[in-house]
Design a protein around this motif. Structure first.
Motif, short mmCIF file in Angstrom:
data_model
loop_
_atom_site.label_atom_id
_atom_site.label_comp_id
_atom_site.label_asym_id
_atom_site.label_seq_id
_atom_site.Cartn_x
_atom_site.Cartn_y
_atom_site.Cartn_z
N LEU A 126 0.99 -1.35 -0.03
CA LEU A 126 0.10 0.06 0.07
C LEU A 126 0.78 1.32 -0.12
O LEU A 126 0.51 2.22 -0.65
CB LEU A 126 -0.86 0.06 1.33
N ALA A 127 2.04 1.21 0.77
CA ALA A 127 2.73 2.58 1.03
C ALA A 127 3.58 2.69 -0.45
O ALA A 127 4.46 3.81 -0.37
CB ALA A 127 3.71 2.03 2.27
N THR A 128 3.53 1.69 -1.31
CA THR A 128 4.18 2.18 -2.62
C THR A 128 3.45 3.12 -3.35
O THR A 128 3.93 3.86 -4.43
CB THR A 128 4.44 1.00 -3.49
N MET A 129 2.11 3.40 -3.24
CA MET A 129 1.38 4.50 -3.85
C MET A 129 1.93 5.81 -3.64
O MET A 129 2.51 6.22 -2.44
CB MET A 129 -0.03 4.47 -3.24
N PRO A 130 2.09 6.64 -4.68
CA PRO A 130 2.69 7.66 -4.56
C PRO A 130 2.41 8.92 -3.54
O PRO A 130 3.14 9.76 -3.26
CB PRO A 130 2.41 8.48 -6.19
N GLY A 131 0.92 8.73 -3.12
CA GLY A 131 0.77 9.70 -2.02
C GLY A 131 1.27 9.67 -0.85
O GLY A 131 1.18 10.63 0.16
N PHE A 132 2.04 8.35 -0.53
CA PHE A 132 2.46 8.25 0.77
C PHE A 132 3.82 8.62 0.77
O PHE A 132 5.01 8.10 0.53
CB PHE A 132 2.67 6.71 0.90
N VAL A 133 3.88 10.07 1.20
CA VAL A 133 5.12 10.66 1.04
C VAL A 133 6.02 10.87 2.37
O VAL A 133 7.26 11.07 2.29
CB VAL A 133 5.02 12.30 0.58
N TYR A 134 5.44 10.31 3.42
CA TYR A 134 6.34 10.66 4.73
C TYR A 134 6.46 8.97 4.96
O TYR A 134 5.66 8.13 4.72
CB TYR A 134 5.47 11.28 5.85
N PRO A 135 7.66 8.92 6.21
CA PRO A 135 8.00 7.43 6.48
C PRO A 135 6.85 6.77 7.21
O PRO A 135 6.19 7.45 7.99
CB PRO A 135 9.20 7.71 7.22
N GLY A 136 6.56 5.47 6.80
CA GLY A 136 5.49 4.77 7.56
C GLY A 136 6.06 4.02 8.82
O GLY A 136 7.06 4.47 9.00
N ASP A 137 5.31 3.35 9.54
CA ASP A 137 5.28 2.73 10.78
C ASP A 137 5.73 1.43 10.42
O ASP A 137 5.63 0.46 11.34
CB ASP A 137 4.10 3.01 11.75
N THR A 138 5.71 0.84 9.15
CA THR A 138 5.90 -0.29 8.83
C THR A 138 7.26 -0.86 8.78
O THR A 138 8.22 -1.20 7.76
CB THR A 138 5.51 -0.75 7.46
N ALA A 139 7.98 -0.88 10.05
CA ALA A 139 9.30 -1.27 10.54
C ALA A 139 9.59 -2.48 10.35
O ALA A 139 8.76 -3.46 10.09
CB ALA A 139 9.68 -0.52 11.76
N SER A 140 10.59 -3.01 10.37
CA SER A 140 10.96 -4.52 10.81
C SER A 140 10.17 -5.31 11.42
O SER A 140 10.00 -4.90 12.59
CB SER A 140 12.50 -4.74 11.21
N ALA A 141 9.76 -6.44 11.21
CA ALA A 141 8.96 -7.24 11.96
C ALA A 141 9.75 -7.59 13.27
O ALA A 141 9.21 -7.95 14.12
CB ALA A 141 8.58 -8.42 11.17
N SER A 142 10.91 -7.98 13.09
CA SER A 142 11.95 -8.35 14.05
C SER A 142 11.82 -7.40 15.52
O SER A 142 12.35 -7.76 16.39
CB SER A 142 13.34 -8.88 13.70
N ARG A 143 11.48 -6.07 15.12
CA ARG A 143 11.39 -5.09 16.28
C ARG A 143 10.52 -5.73 17.28
O ARG A 143 10.42 -5.58 18.42
CB ARG A 143 10.89 -3.72 15.76
N THR A 144 9.42 -6.47 16.83
CA THR A 144 8.07 -6.65 17.70
C THR A 144 7.87 -8.15 17.83
O THR A 144 7.81 -8.32 18.86
CB THR A 144 6.77 -6.41 16.84
N TYR A 145 8.54 -8.98 17.00
CA TYR A 145 8.29 -10.28 17.13
C TYR A 145 9.59 -11.21 17.09
O TYR A 145 10.41 -10.89 15.95
CB TYR A 145 7.29 -10.92 16.01
N ALA A 146 9.77 -12.07 17.82
CA ALA A 146 10.99 -12.89 17.80
C ALA A 146 10.85 -14.00 16.47
O ALA A 146 11.87 -14.15 15.80
CB ALA A 146 11.19 -13.82 19.08
N ARG A 147 9.53 -14.31 16.28
CA ARG A 147 9.52 -15.18 15.17
C ARG A 147 8.17 -14.67 14.42
O ARG A 147 7.14 -14.56 15.29
CB ARG A 147 9.45 -16.69 15.50
N ASP A 148 7.80 -14.45 13.07
CA ASP A 148 6.97 -14.31 12.48
C ASP A 148 6.13 -15.42 11.86
O ASP A 148 6.76 -16.52 11.65
CB ASP A 148 7.24 -13.00 11.31
N ILE A 149 4.64 -15.22 11.24
CA ILE A 149 4.33 -16.31 10.79
C ILE A 149 4.23 -16.60 9.39
O ILE A 149 3.89 -17.20 8.58
CB ILE A 149 2.57 -16.20 11.22
#
Ligand code: OSB
Ligand code: MG
Length: 367
Positions: free
Chosen positions: A303-326
């Motif tokens: 979604l954040a690849t759409m041109p109107g997304f001009v500021y950095p998003g909150d979609t940071a590395s999964a490893s910040r939040t989870y030791a293991r992801d699904i």
């Protein structure tokens, strides 16, 4: 598309550390992972409602009820030629954007996989990577300064601090002293009222990029009163629940920046309409997050690849939040840049053994 099966799976994913905001402290994520199966292809979506309505009103119980009683039967009965149909088709069931989004995302992913194209291509996103920031939960000042230091060293493009009354000035003073020039924002998650105007004005001294959702989670008019009293731009999150609500917020000048969470708006079609409104008016957007698993996170990145997304998003590395992801693919940013997962659809696949381990319940719906 003929829709053959819809699976609702509730998963419980422990966070690496407790995430504290003004509305509560959570040690784990309970997510609804939706799988849509159509003509031999499956697609995935994620519901971001919580067990209890701390952020917006929807709950897992209510949302899965609507999926079971209305959204799934509608898809079984009528299929779907293009996922853009669903928003208006489901408008007869009022509200419930997170429930609608969880299923719509799975239909989009399935549709993109059937077409053999990445999700971002269907969205008109040309970027193959997106800039990201990090949202830091509330922690004592020394820990917060250390955490900012770590994230700045890792190259995150913006740091967002969660605040509430009494947990704001000291932390901002310490962080700004140590990092005078970083792109810094705060998120109050509705913790202040108009009575706090003097306190909120004092934040202007910290040169914040914006202040996110300072006032009530459903309010527009008080934000419109507050906005001209601050130099710091207001960004709305919780309040913005539909394209019409974004138009109202901008008409009232209640905000200058828009946080986009697909689950809050009711799906990708709704986000496309918000994108049209914001780009037409020159209003900057960015992609928020709800500590999603790899499924929701991958959707957010596309979604954040759409041109109107001009500021950095909150979609940071999964490893910040989870030791293991699904997901089998680890969604990791390097130097504050998140690569868009490649391949058809959202470009990630499920780590089945771990998924089973964290599953609390599975329900398979059929025509
Ligand atoms: O307000 O943006 C918010 C997490 C859960 C609920 C609300 C919010 C958040 C975050 C975390 O700030 C963003 C993320 O890292 O996904
Ligand atoms: Mg927010």
């Amino acid at each position: 598309m003929r829709i053959d099966e819809i699976e609702l799976r509730i998963v419980h994913l422990p966070y690496r550390s407790v995430f504290k905001t003004s509305f509560g402290a959570e040690a784990a994520k309970t997510a609804v992972i939706v799988t849509v199966r159509s003509e031999g292809v499956e697609g995935y979506g994620e519901g971001v409602m919580d067990a209890l309505p701390h952020y917006r009103e929807e709950t897992i119980a209510g949302a899965t009820g609507l999926m079971r009683d209305a959204l799934a039967p509608d898809l079984f009965a009528h299929g779907c030629d293009h996922p853009n149909e669903l928003l208006d088709r489901w408008a007869k069931w009022r509200g419930n954007p997170m429930a609608k989004t969880a299923i719509e995302l799975a239909v989009w992913d399935c549709y993109a996989r059937q077409q053999g194209v990445p999700m971002r291509t269907l969205l008109g996103g040309e970027r193959t990577e997106v800039p990201v920031g990090a949202s830091l939960g509330m922690n004592p000042v020394p820990e917060t300064v250390a955490s900012v230091e770590k994230h700045v060293a890792e190259g995150y493009r913006r740091v967002k601090l969660k605040i509430e009354p009494g947990w704001d000035i000291d932390m901002l003073t310490a962080v700004r002293e140590r990092f005078p020039d970083i792109e810094l924002t705060v998120d109050a998650n509705s913790a202040y009222t108009l009575a706090d105007v003097d306190l909120l004005r004092s934040f202007d001294a910290f040169h914040l990029h914006y202040i996110e959702q300072p006032l009530h989670w459903d309010d527009l008019t008080d934000h419109a009163k507050l906005a001209p009293l601050l130099q710091t731009p207001i960004c709305l999150d919780e309040t913005l629940t539909s394209p019409a609500r974004v138009t109202a917020a901008l008409d009232l000048q209640a905000c200058k920046v828009v946080n986009v969470k697909v689950g809050r708006f009711g799906g990708i079609t709704a986000v496309q309409r918000v994108h049209e409104i914001c780009t037409t008016r020159g209003v900057p957007m960015w992609c928020g997050g709800m500590l999603e698993s790899g499924i929701g996170r991958a959707h957010n990145i596309h979604l954040a690849t759409m041109p109107g997304f001009v500021y950095p998003g909150d979609t940071a590395s999964a490893s910040r939040t989870y030791a293991r992801d699904i997901t089998e693919q680890q969604l990791e940013a390097t130097n504050g840049i998140m690569p868009v997962p490649e391949g058809a659809g959202i470009g990630v696949t499920l780590d089945r053994p771990y998924l089973e381990e964290v599953t609390r319940s599975v329900e398979v719906l059929r025509p």
